[in-house]
Enzyme design. Structure first.
Site, PDB file in Angstrom:
ATOM      1  N   ASN A 209       2.613  -7.672  11.468  1.00  0.00           N
ATOM      2  CA  ASN A 209       2.377  -6.306  11.918  1.00  0.00           C
ATOM      3  C   ASN A 209       1.700  -6.335  13.283  1.00  0.00           C
ATOM      4  O   ASN A 209       1.488  -7.404  13.862  1.00  0.00           O
ATOM      5  CB  ASN A 209       1.535  -5.537  10.888  1.00  0.00           C
ATOM      6  N   ASP A 278       1.470  -6.293   2.627  1.00  0.00           N
ATOM      7  CA  ASP A 278       1.579  -5.878   1.229  1.00  0.00           C
ATOM      8  C   ASP A 278       2.686  -6.639   0.501  1.00  0.00           C
ATOM      9  O   ASP A 278       2.662  -6.752  -0.728  1.00  0.00           O
ATOM     10  CB  ASP A 278       1.865  -4.376   1.150  1.00  0.00           C
ATOM     11  N   LYS A 288      16.244 -23.311   9.014  1.00  0.00           N
ATOM     12  CA  LYS A 288      16.470 -22.022   9.667  1.00  0.00           C
ATOM     13  C   LYS A 288      17.673 -21.318   9.049  1.00  0.00           C
ATOM     14  O   LYS A 288      18.737 -21.915   8.862  1.00  0.00           O
ATOM     15  CB  LYS A 288      16.704 -22.236  11.166  1.00  0.00           C
ATOM     16  N   PHE A 323     -10.445  -0.643   4.866  1.00  0.00           N
ATOM     17  CA  PHE A 323      -9.909   0.089   6.013  1.00  0.00           C
ATOM     18  C   PHE A 323      -8.559   0.680   5.644  1.00  0.00           C
ATOM     19  O   PHE A 323      -7.813   0.113   4.831  1.00  0.00           O
ATOM     20  CB  PHE A 323      -9.775  -0.835   7.230  1.00  0.00           C
ATOM     21  N   LYS A 337      -7.771   5.835  -2.247  1.00  0.00           N
ATOM     22  CA  LYS A 337      -7.913   4.380  -2.153  1.00  0.00           C
ATOM     23  C   LYS A 337      -9.338   3.950  -2.490  1.00  0.00           C
ATOM     24  O   LYS A 337      -9.554   2.954  -3.188  1.00  0.00           O
ATOM     25  CB  LYS A 337      -7.541   3.930  -0.736  1.00  0.00           C
TER      26      LYS A 337
END
Length: 397
Positions: A209, A278, A288, A323, A337
């Protein structure tokens, strides 16, 4: 961070004296009043005028300089000094200070100072290794001085080894650790996670990310400056780790889970600022994966939920902060949460709010606890970190 603080910078006669000028400038930019005291030999390497231009203050060299209003200027200076730093410190000044000799402006002033004292030796490697020098430094440490270890490399004399004066940025960090904040976290152990994780598909590709790690690194740095013993568990990040912090490098979500699980039991404050994947690929190819004409589907499986693990396995004394990065219904999602994960605080921000996205030096954060919702304005990530730490301290029972 140093507004209202006075730093006495002692400069002695070594070629590394030129680095002290950059250090003086850096401390002034942080708001410190920098009083420079030079030995006579130091003036042969760099002029007092250089420091006077950088600090806006007269440099002191001569104990009996009649340009000062009275003849006990060294006592007046000692009284208003918050921190002493000798950089560079020659073997000679180390020996004199270790044995209480006071025969010039610098040594007489330092002998009268009751504040914290740092000394940064810089000399030839053999001089540094000499048992007499080491004994003198040990003596200074017994008397409460902090010795900044020299760097290693090629010295001005041509030798290669220990004895280089650390760079000004390093010396500045030592000053900040002593002066920037009241040590209200002293005695507490802080665990911070930061950065992204990388979930490998094959030896070439991975899923990740946009997290830079800046928020977590800022938390680790501010907690350290406030006196905490800090462990930073970081995914891959280009950032320079904060000084005086234990850094544990990890790559995958599983790596981070294992590192947190091993260390969380000892922590008093936990801040899980990392953007942990996640999901991770259900399988890994040792070779590969070759491109094909058809579309590709990648099966994914859930990773371990680190925040949920922390909430389920917490100690009674711990404060746990998670967070939340949202794009809609930020407060509602974050409060859910908070309750589901059984933690004390969620630091939430909205990716769509200007100044709050990935990779920025600022943040717009909302701090959510069971009893409050605190909306912070646009702040630097370091200022945001301080506000998070403030609230976390109030949650300790």
């Amino acid at each position: 961070m140093l507004k209202g603080k006075t730093v006495l910078l002692g400069v002695t006669g070594g070629i590394a004296a030129y680095k002290a000028a950059a250090l003086a400038s850096a401390l002034v930019k942080l708001g410190a009043a920098v009083e420079v005291v030079m030995t006579a030999h130091a003036t042969q390497f760099i002029t007092p005028l250089t420091f006077e231009q950088l600090t806006g203050r007269r440099v002191m060299v001569d104990t009996f300089d009649r340009n000062f209003q009275h003849q006990v200027e060294h006592i007046a200076l000692a009284d208003r000094t918050d921190l002493v730093l000798i950089a560079p410190a020659t073997a000679n000044i180390c020996a004199k200070l270790a044995h209480g000799l006071a025969d010039d402006m610098l040594t007489t002033t330092v002998l009268a100072c009751a504040c914290p004292k740092l000394i940064a030796p810089a000399m030839n490697t053999r001089m540094w290794d000499n048992p007499v020098t080491q004994e003198n430094l040990n003596t200074l440490e017994r008397f409460g001085w902090e010795v900044v270890p020299p760097a290693s490399g090629r010295l001005a004399c041509g030798a290669v080894g220990a004895g280089k004066l650390p760079e000004p940025e390093v010396l500045k960090d030592y000053v900040l650790r002593r002066l920037a904040f009241e040590p209200d976290l002293k005695g507490l152990r802080v665990l911070v996670t930061a950065g992204p994780t990388q979930e490998a598909l094959d030896p070439v590709r991975f899923l990740t990310n946009h997290s830079s790690g800046k928020m977590g690194y800022a938390l680790a740095k501010m907690a350290m400056l406030r006196g905490a013993q800090v462990t930073l568990i970081s995914g891959p990040s280009p950032l320079e780790p904060p000084p005086f912090v234990e850094v544990v490098d990890v790559v995958s979500a599983q790596d981070m889970f294992e590192a947190v699980a091993r260390r969380c039991g000892q922590a008093d404050l936990i801040f899980k600022a990392a953007a942990v994947a996640d999901y991770t690929p259900a399988g890994y190819s040792d070779d590969k994966m070759k491109k094909k004409d058809a579309d590709l589907s990648i099966p994914l499986k859930r990773t371990q939920d680190i925040l949920q693990y922390l909430g389920q396995n917490r100690s009674r004394h711990q404060v746990i902060c998670g967070f939340s990065m949202e794009t809609r219904d930020m407060v509602e999602n974050s409060r859910a949460k908070l309750e589901k994960k059984k933690v004390d605080m969620i630091c939430a921000n909205n990716l769509k709010v200007e100044g709050a996205g990935f990779g920025t030096d600022t943040n717009v954060m909302t701090l959510i606890t069971a009893r409050s919702t605190v909306e912070l304005p646009l702040l630097s990530k370091e200022e945001t970190a301080l506000r998070i730490l403030d609230l976390a301290l109030t949650l300790r029972t």
